[in-house]
Design an enzyme around this catalytic site. Structure first.
Site, PDB file in Angstrom:
ATOM      1  N   HIS A  52       0.919  -1.249   0.026  1.00 12.78           N
ATOM      2  CA  HIS A  52      -0.119  -0.077  -0.050  1.00 12.78           C
ATOM      3  C   HIS A  52       0.942   1.176  -0.003  1.00 12.78           C
ATOM      4  CE1 HIS A  52      -3.712  -2.235   2.019  1.00 12.78           C
ATOM      5  NE2 HIS A  52      -3.713  -2.346   0.633  1.00 12.78           N
TER       6      HIS A  52
ATOM      7  N   ARG B  84     -10.023  -3.680 -10.146  1.00 14.07           N
ATOM      8  CA  ARG B  84     -10.285  -4.558  -9.056  1.00 14.07           C
ATOM      9  C   ARG B  84     -11.220  -4.474  -8.291  1.00 14.07           C
ATOM     10  NH1 ARG B  84      -5.237  -1.572  -8.820  1.00 14.07           N
ATOM     11  NH2 ARG B  84      -3.280  -2.828  -9.664  1.00 14.07           N
TER      12      ARG B  84
ATOM     13  N   ARG C  99     -12.224  -7.230 -13.368  1.00 13.92           N
ATOM     14  CA  ARG C  99     -11.667  -8.578 -12.921  1.00 13.92           C
ATOM     15  C   ARG C  99     -12.353  -9.085 -11.815  1.00 13.92           C
ATOM     16  NH1 ARG C  99      -5.655  -8.571 -10.115  1.00 13.92           N
ATOM     17  NH2 ARG C  99      -6.862  -8.047  -8.401  1.00 13.92           N
TER      18      ARG C  99
ATOM     19  N   GLU D 213      -1.243 -15.180 -15.619  1.00 10.96           N
ATOM     20  CA  GLU D 213      -0.437 -15.036 -14.088  1.00 10.96           C
ATOM     21  C   GLU D 213       0.425 -16.180 -13.957  1.00 10.96           C
ATOM     22  OE1 GLU D 213      -3.030 -12.867 -11.262  1.00 10.96           O
ATOM     23  OE2 GLU D 213      -4.162 -14.227 -12.458  1.00 10.96           O
TER      24      GLU D 213
ATOM     25  N   ASN E  21       3.261  -9.095 -12.312  1.00  6.38           N
ATOM     26  CA  ASN E  21       3.794  -9.110 -11.431  1.00  6.38           C
ATOM     27  C   ASN E  21       3.910 -10.714 -10.762  1.00  6.38           C
ATOM     28  OD1 ASN E  21       3.331  -6.507 -10.981  1.00  6.38           O
ATOM     29  ND2 ASN E  21       1.942  -6.179  -9.636  1.00  6.38           N
ATOM     30  N   ASP E  22       2.636 -11.229 -10.675  1.00  8.79           N
ATOM     31  CA  ASP E  22       2.545 -12.774 -10.485  1.00  8.79           C
ATOM     32  C   ASP E  22       3.214 -13.788 -11.345  1.00  8.79           C
ATOM     33  OD1 ASP E  22       1.322 -12.958  -7.851  1.00  8.79           O
ATOM     34  OD2 ASP E  22      -0.763 -12.834  -8.870  1.00  8.79           O
TER      35      ASP E  22
ATOM     36  N   ARG F 227       7.584 -11.723  -4.956  1.00  6.78           N
ATOM     37  CA  ARG F 227       7.847 -10.188  -5.075  1.00  6.78           C
ATOM     38  C   ARG F 227       7.699  -9.335  -4.067  1.00  6.78           C
ATOM     39  NH1 ARG F 227       2.120  -7.962  -6.724  1.00  6.78           N
ATOM     40  NH2 ARG F 227       0.671  -9.609  -6.077  1.00  6.78           N
TER      41      ARG F 227
ATOM     42  N   CYS G   1      -1.344  -5.837 -17.470  1.00 11.39           N
ATOM     43  CA  CYS G   1      -1.810  -4.884 -16.523  1.00 11.39           C
ATOM     44  C   CYS G   1      -0.964  -4.932 -15.330  1.00 11.39           C
ATOM     45  CB  CYS G   1      -3.223  -5.259 -16.082  1.00 11.39           C
ATOM     46  SG  CYS G   1      -3.357  -6.803 -15.482  1.00 11.39           S
TER      47      CYS G   1
END
Length: 576
Positions: A185, A292, A328, A427, A452-453, A463, A499
């Protein structure tokens, strides 16, 4: 003369800051709380209620001064605060515990439940710990917030999101922490607020002092403490150049993202709530490439129903004014627990019951209300529905059948319904290797790489872990070869987007576009920078060069060297 020090780290939010250090030292207020029984239970409940109100007022005050895109983090904290106070109150009533010890007990219960090695579990625990600490501070007469951040470069073990927002509102110049993650965050907020931020495992809080002069170079990833006059001059020039580039990025936001050889690239935005969707067009976003919706599921006792989701999607489409909205499906479960499901405790939740697996496991509670809401909302605009964490063809076949069944049911009940464009997140390696089969068997019209994943699964590197930060690298040839393979197998059968964080990286853009990616979905603040790069790329040339590099390179270093060379040849300034 003060000792000159240099600490290197991972850049999270770019920029250059100069100023004096503020060393933020954590105080473990929860650790000081001991078990205590009280005789006046009603009085203790009143103390707890007053403390909860004071913390709530502080959060509400903070929320009022924040831009719309940042308010949801505070909303989540408010919901958690409500639950924390309510459960602590029950403990006070049932066991005559002091309010402080009741708060600590509730925190420890949930911290134990959420104990895991994953980053997102750690985020939930940290959020709860921050709130519990604030409550205890108020109950014991302490302060709930620090101060003195104006114009300072803060250094700390870590900061929680609310601490960061308070510091940013005071005028924080820069931030360096020992702990953290690119997708935490605080990292997201630092990028949104434009505060230079670096995570450095090298940082030694025992060697730095309040008031030390410092330069934070979040272009190259360096914190200089007590820099020389020559270093001060050099970084002053770098800061001026970077600020000039920020002004240029701002001008690029409203321009069309078309390459030098006339190829259009969709530059979309990621959003985590209705207010972020509402703000996106103002940044020059061509639509929402990743909406999201986990916020609608977290910290509540029941899953959102069809009508609630339909209202959310319909309103989002209205504010986008014809631009696409990519919803998503909720990526909950695994490392994102929810109160209304009793999920199994798994040793490795990142490989467990999450995403599409969870949706299929709980069809009546999760999947079917979502599908019905999406099919109804699709009548009102360009809604796209994307499923996360897909790893097998059987999963998309089941999803496709559920979509068909939802459409039939809605029409038989007299509802207007339209099947939206369907897609999946790529992913995991299996989804990349099976990209063509997923599209054909699932009737998909697009895929979006969640880099990312994907990167952490390809390289087996968490990560969020500072210990394997050097291993986790989106420009690793293995990651890029897998993307290239998937795009080639698709052969134009579906649109291809990215994304993940990678989509906003200057060095990654020519590689992704050269491999055949057609759309990039990024945080709104990066739209101008991404368009700046896109509009200066010759796509045919980049495609020819990157294919050769990706196939021949054995290290990320080689890919990065090519990307830097290509961008410099095109006159594109690289700040990473």
């Amino acid at each position: 003369m003060p000792q000159s020090l240099k600490f290197r780290g991972q850049v999270v939010s770019q920029g250059v800051a100069r100023g004096r250090l503020l060393v933020v030292r954590a105080v473990d207020v929860l650790g000081l709380v001991e078990e205590r029984r009280v005789g006046d239970v009603e009085g203790e409940l009143e103390r707890l209620s007053r403390a909860g109100s004071l913390v709530r007022e502080r959060l509400e005050e903070l929320k009022r001064v924040l831009p719309a895109a940042e308010r949801e983090i505070v909303d989540a904290q408010l919901l958690m605060l409500e639950s924390l106070v309510a459960e602590a109150g029950e403990l006070v009533k049932s066991s005559s515990l002091s309010a402080e010890y009741a708060v600590k007990s509730v925190y420890e219960k949930y911290a134990e439940m959420l104990k895991s090695g994953s980053e997102l579990f750690a985020l939930r625990v940290q959020d709860l710990r921050d709130l519990a600490s604030r409550l205890v501070s108020v109950l014991t007469g302490g302060k709930t917030a620090g101060g003195g951040y104006s114009g300072r470069i803060a250094v700390a073990e870590e900061l929680d999101p609310i601490q960061f927002l308070e510091a940013a509102e005071e005028g924080l110049a820069g931030l360096v922490t020992r702990k953290g993650g690119l997708t935490a965050h605080v990292s997201i907020l630092a990028r949104l607020k434009g505060v230079p931020y670096m995570i450095s495992g090298e940082l030694d809080l025992g060697l730095v002092r309040d008031g030390d002069e410092a330069v934070l170079d979040c272009v190259n990833g360096v914190l200089l403490v007590n820099p020389t006059a020559e270093e001060e001059e050099r970084y002053g020039a770098l800061a001026e150049e970077y600020n000039r580039m920020l002004a240029l990025f701002s001008k690029e936001e409203g321009l069309e993202p078309v390459t030098l050889d006339g190829r259009r690239v969709d530059v979309l935005c990621n959003a985590g709530g209705l207010e972020e969707v509402r703000a996106a067009p103002g940044y020059g976003c061509g639509g929402i490439g990743l909406f999201r919706i986990e916020f609608a599921y977290m910290v509540r006792q029941e899953a959102p129903g069809e009508e609630e989701l339909y209202g959310l999607f319909k309103k989002s489409l209205e504010v986008l004014g014809g631009r696409p909205l990519t919803v998503r499906a909720p990526d909950i479960g695994g490392d994102k627990p929810v109160n209304f499901l009793e999920l199994p405790k798994e040793a490795n939740p990142q490989l467990g019951l999450r995403g599409t697996r969870l949706l299929l496991e709980y069809r009546d509670k999760l999947l079917r209300p979502l599908l019905r809401a999406a099919l109804r909302a699709a009548v009102h605009g360009d809604l796209r529905l994307m499923f996360p964490m897909v790893s097998t063809v059987e999963e998309v076949e089941e999803l496709s059948e559920e979509v068909r069944r939802a459409e039939e049911e809605l029409r038989s009940e007299g509802f207007e319904a339209r099947v939206p464009r369907l897609g999946v997140m790529v992913e995991v390696p299996s989804a990349a290797l099976l990209s063509r089969e997923l599209v054909e068997k699932g009737g998909l019209s697009f895929v979006s790489f969640g880099t990312n994943d994907l990167t952490q699964y390809v390289l087996a590197a968490d990560r969020g872990s500072a210990h394997v930060g050097k291993v986790y690298d989106e420009l690793n040839p293995a990651v890029l070869r897998l993307i290239a393979y998937a795009v080639d197998k698709l052969g134009g059968r579906a649109e291809v987007e990215v994304c993940g964080e990678m989509a906003s990286r200057t060095l990654a853009v020519p590689a992704l576009l050269g491999l055949g990616v057609q759309g990039l979905s990024v945080a709104p603040v990066f739209v101008g920078r991404v368009k700046y790069v896109v509009r200066r790329i010759d796509l045919e040339e980049a495609s020819r060069e990157v294919r050769e590099v990706v196939e021949s390179a054995s290290t990320s270093r080689e890919v990065r060297a090519w990307a830097r060379s290509y961008l410099e040849r095109r006159g594109i300034r690289v700040f990473e």
